[in-house]
Design an enzyme around this catalytic site. Structure first.
Site, mmCIF file in Angstrom:
data_model
loop_
_atom_site.group_PDB
_atom_site.id
_atom_site.type_symbol
_atom_site.label_atom_id
_atom_site.label_comp_id
_atom_site.label_asym_id
_atom_site.label_seq_id
_atom_site.Cartn_x
_atom_site.Cartn_y
_atom_site.Cartn_z
ATOM 1 N N ASP A 148 -7.098 -2.386 -7.520
ATOM 2 C CA ASP A 148 -7.898 -3.030 -6.478
ATOM 3 C C ASP A 148 -7.334 -2.765 -5.080
ATOM 4 O O ASP A 148 -6.129 -2.842 -4.865
ATOM 5 C CB ASP A 148 -7.929 -4.539 -6.753
ATOM 6 C CG ASP A 148 -8.965 -5.263 -5.920
ATOM 7 O OD1 ASP A 148 -9.918 -4.611 -5.481
ATOM 8 O OD2 ASP A 148 -8.821 -6.473 -5.719
ATOM 9 N N GLU A 149 -8.215 -2.481 -4.128
ATOM 10 C CA GLU A 149 -7.925 -2.441 -2.694
ATOM 11 C C GLU A 149 -6.660 -1.659 -2.323
ATOM 12 O O GLU A 149 -5.768 -2.156 -1.641
ATOM 13 C CB GLU A 149 -7.822 -3.876 -2.143
ATOM 14 C CG GLU A 149 -9.135 -4.628 -2.197
ATOM 15 C CD GLU A 149 -9.041 -6.002 -1.562
ATOM 16 O OE1 GLU A 149 -9.987 -6.391 -0.862
ATOM 17 O OE2 GLU A 149 -8.023 -6.707 -1.772
ATOM 18 N N VAL A 150 -6.600 -0.428 -2.755
ATOM 19 C CA VAL A 150 -5.487 0.441 -2.360
ATOM 20 C C VAL A 150 -5.610 0.760 -0.870
ATOM 21 O O VAL A 150 -6.680 1.130 -0.385
ATOM 22 C CB VAL A 150 -5.488 1.736 -3.190
ATOM 23 C CG1 VAL A 150 -4.416 2.700 -2.686
ATOM 24 C CG2 VAL A 150 -5.273 1.412 -4.663
ATOM 25 N N ALA A 205 -1.827 -1.365 -5.633
ATOM 26 C CA ALA A 205 -1.851 -2.354 -4.549
ATOM 27 C C ALA A 205 -1.665 -3.749 -5.134
ATOM 28 O O ALA A 205 -1.578 -3.927 -6.346
ATOM 29 C CB ALA A 205 -3.153 -2.256 -3.772
ATOM 30 N N HIS A 206 -1.593 -4.747 -4.245
ATOM 31 C CA HIS A 206 -1.391 -6.138 -4.680
ATOM 32 C C HIS A 206 -0.132 -6.258 -5.532
ATOM 33 O O HIS A 206 -0.129 -6.929 -6.568
ATOM 34 C CB HIS A 206 -2.617 -6.651 -5.440
ATOM 35 C CG HIS A 206 -3.835 -6.790 -4.576
ATOM 36 N ND1 HIS A 206 -4.097 -7.930 -3.839
ATOM 37 C CD2 HIS A 206 -4.845 -5.918 -4.308
ATOM 38 C CE1 HIS A 206 -5.239 -7.762 -3.176
ATOM 39 N NE2 HIS A 206 -5.701 -6.540 -3.433
#
Length: 665
Positions: free
Chosen positions: A445-447, A374-375
């Site tokens: 982070d934050e998948v 992510a990101h």
């Protein structure tokens, strides 16, 4: 009637003439005054103004300080009424009461109650070690130490750049140069007839005898002891350490035994001291996000200088995100070409190497992170044009709240082998630039499973995340010459407890709240943790939302007291064995609302509060939310040291409180 009209005209003419004459006199009055009168008048007014100001305004130098019951008490100092020498606050506080070393040492500490003046021109050092590479690195660290002392020594000079050395001078084999031939240091001795120095020699003897590591590792020994003695106009300093990193930490402690006396216009050092010291936690980090806003190499170096003085030892460089990709890869320059904010807001290979070397000399390891999967949006959209397929999915997709944690969206394609190949080559570049390491950060982070679900709705999406992370881990091994780093770090999420991650290979950086269940589950499942709890160690919180929809802010502001008081290993009631699973901690600065203009004040001095928590973890059984007054006093002195080094650290209380010890806390 004719006579009356004639008289009227005459009177008008006379009035006009008189008006003209008056105006001429008015405009030329200075020229008509005698010169002696003007100069006498001006001198009188200037003298009166100065006298009045002297009667009205009290100069800071009017105060002198006296040590009473281990506290510095402020008193009026009037030259005509006092025969004793004025004592500045810093000179008093450095020799009165407990030590002002930050972070507080963990072992034995004894400090003298007197101080001696000296000049940097008096300082010489000698190193004894069987390891040539360690000697070379320590020489560089010593030059940094000397540059910092010269910066403090020249605090009252207009030429702030005169202390900077441009290279290494020639010296005997084991003698470390303290100045550079040809470099100009005006009035370098600083000692004058009216302000003579107390010492003529300042000799530092350094012994590094056990470890030859010049790269920081998980098990690096950072311990040291330092002895300061004075005799017959000579200061002798002995530093003993097992490796370079301990010796460098000793230099930082020695630097904090030195200060500038604004009465004598000279540096001072405590006349005698002994310190034994070693950190409680090996990982003491600071994370900076350089994707939401770009930060110059100079501003990153300034941050590293503050870290070095605080004894923080890991700089986690969150280099890229979905907003921008500023790293100019040699293998894939398209990433920056498509993802950087501009061609000026990029980090070249030379930039990264410069930051890494700057950090290493200061005892800091750089851990670069390319966040994945992510990101990862802007910068990854060029694949189809180059025949590589879609490297990332959901790039800039709307409504963003469905497909990512914050705008803009973007998540790497887990079923495109070219994505993994690019990651592998990026890892190889970063490993080469950062040097040998047993830490590497894969992101994670934050998948957002909804993003992938649009394309792979017939697939176990949690399993797909496992597949991606394991594939990325294998590519990291290949990039590292077939060797896995001892610890591969991922951000915590709802997925990190998935059984596919091995507790022997992965550490988890826990960013959620300190009471979240994930903390306990990860510990119970045997994972090593790096703590970055959002409710204590996120430095970007408390400034309101930066967008009109969604929860874009964490509140409230995390004060330095919040940072300092946070002891998660106590609150979690861990066993001694479980405490060993906590490798350390890290303050994080995400930069949605921070750019270079506010960097220093957002980071400092709060990051230094974390530094003491992780270095010495002092017992604090006072009021649950309050910080003891002795900590306030030491922290105030340390904050001012940061400012002296050019770091614009925010104030911790009014200046009155600094001048009147303990009256405000």
């Amino acid at each position: 009637m004719a006579l009356t009209a004639s008289l009227r005209r005459t009177l008008i003419a006379l009035f006009a003439l008189m008006t003209f004459i008056v105006m001429v006199f008015y405009w030329n009055q200075d020229a008509l005054k005698p010169t002696s009168y003007l100069s006498t008048f001006d001198r009188f007014m200037r003298t009166k103004l100065v006298t009045d100001r002297g009667n009205i305004f009290v100069s800071e130098k009017t105060w002198t300080y006296k040590c009473v019951n281990d506290r510095c008490i402020r008193q009026h100092y009037l030259t005509e009424h006092h025969h004793e020498k004025r004592i500045p606050f810093l000179t008093c506080s450095m020799t009165c009461g407990a030590s002002n070393i930050w972070p507080e040492p963990t072992g034995k500490v004894t400090l003298g109650s007197k101080s001696l003046t000296f000049s940097t021109a008096h300082v010489r050092a000698h190193i004894e070690t069987p390891f040539q590479r360690v000697e070379n690195l320590f020489r560089d660290a010593f030059l940094v130490f000397m540059d910092d002392l010269r910066l403090i020594e020249n605090v009252d000079k207009d030429d702030k750049g005169s202390h900077e050395a441009e290279g290494h001078g020639g010296a005997e084999v084991n003698e470390i140069p303290t100045s550079v031939p040809g470099a100009k240091h005006p009035d370098d001795t600083r000692c004058r007839v009216d302000h003579p120095c107390d010492i003529d020699q300042f000799e530092i003897s350094v012994k590094i005898h056990k470890y030859q590591d010049i790269f920081l590792r998980m098990d690096t020994d950072e311990s040291y002891n330092i002895t300061v003695m004075s005799d017959n106009r000579k200061i002798s300093v002995r530093i003993n350490a097992k490796g370079f990193y301990g010796a460098r930490n000793a230099l930082t402690t020695l630097q904090q035994m030195v200060w500038y006396d604004d009465e004598d216009k000279l540096l001072r050092i405590i006349n005698r001291a002994y310190v034994e010291d070693a950190p409680k936690f090996g990982y003491r980090g600071l994370m900076l996000d350089t994707s939401r806003h770009y930060f110059s190499v100079d501003s990153i170096k300034r941050t590293l200088s503050g870290m070095a003085l605080s004894k923080l030892n890991r700089f986690h460089w969150h280099m890229t995100d979905s907003q921008s990709f500023p790293f100019v890869s040699r293998q894939y320059p398209q990433l920056a070409a498509h993802g950087a904010y501009s061609n000026h807001e990029v980090y070249t290979v030379e930039d990264v190497r410069e930051v890494v070397e700057y950090a290493r000399v200061r005892g800091i390891q750089v851990i670069p992170e390319i966040d994945a999967p992510a990101h990862a949006g802007n910068g990854w959209d060029w694949g189809p044009k180059h025949g590589l397929g879609e490297l990332s999915l959901c790039i800039n997709q709307q409504p963003w709240s469905f497909y990512c944690g914050e705008p803009p969206c973007g998540q790497l394609n887990p079923k495109n082998n070219n994505t993994y190949l690019i990651l592998q080559r990026l890892y190889a570049e970063l490993l080469e630039l950062a040097g040998p390491t047993d830490f590497f950060h894969l992101g994670g982070d934050e998948v957002n499973l909804e993003c992938w679900g649009q394309f792979f709705n017939d697939t176990d999406l949690r399993g797909l995340w496992c597949e991606f992370m394991l594939q990325a881990f294998q590519r990291l091994r290949v990039a590292n010459g077939g060797i896995s780093p001892k610890m591969t770090v991922v951000w915590s999420s709802g997925l990190t407890n998935t059984p596919c991650l091995s507790k022997n290979s992965f550490a988890v950086q826990v960013w959620g709240g300190s009471t979240w269940q994930e903390n306990f589950e990860l510990i119970e499942n045997g994972f090593n943790l790096i703590i970055s709890h959002v409710d204590a160690w996120y430095l970007d919180c408390g400034f309101g939302s930066w967008r009109s929809t969604g929860e874009g802010a964490c509140s409230p502001y995390r004060t330095w007291q919040n940072v300092y008081k946070h002891r998660p290993w106590n609150r979690m009631r861990l066993t001694p064995v479980q405490v060993k699973q906590i490798l350390g901690g890290e303050v994080c600065l995400w930069t949605e609302q921070v750019d270079e203009s506010t960097l220093d004040s957002r980071v400092w001095p709060r990051a230094a509060a974390l530094a003491e928590r992780l270095w010495s973890d002092p017992d604090d059984e006072h009021d649950f939310d309050a910080v003891h007054k002795d900590v306030f006093s030491r922290f105030s002195v340390f904050r001012n040291r940061l400012v002296q080094l050019g770091i614009k650290a925010e104030a911790i209380f009014p200046k009155y409180c600094a001048q009147n010890q303990d009256e405000c806390v």
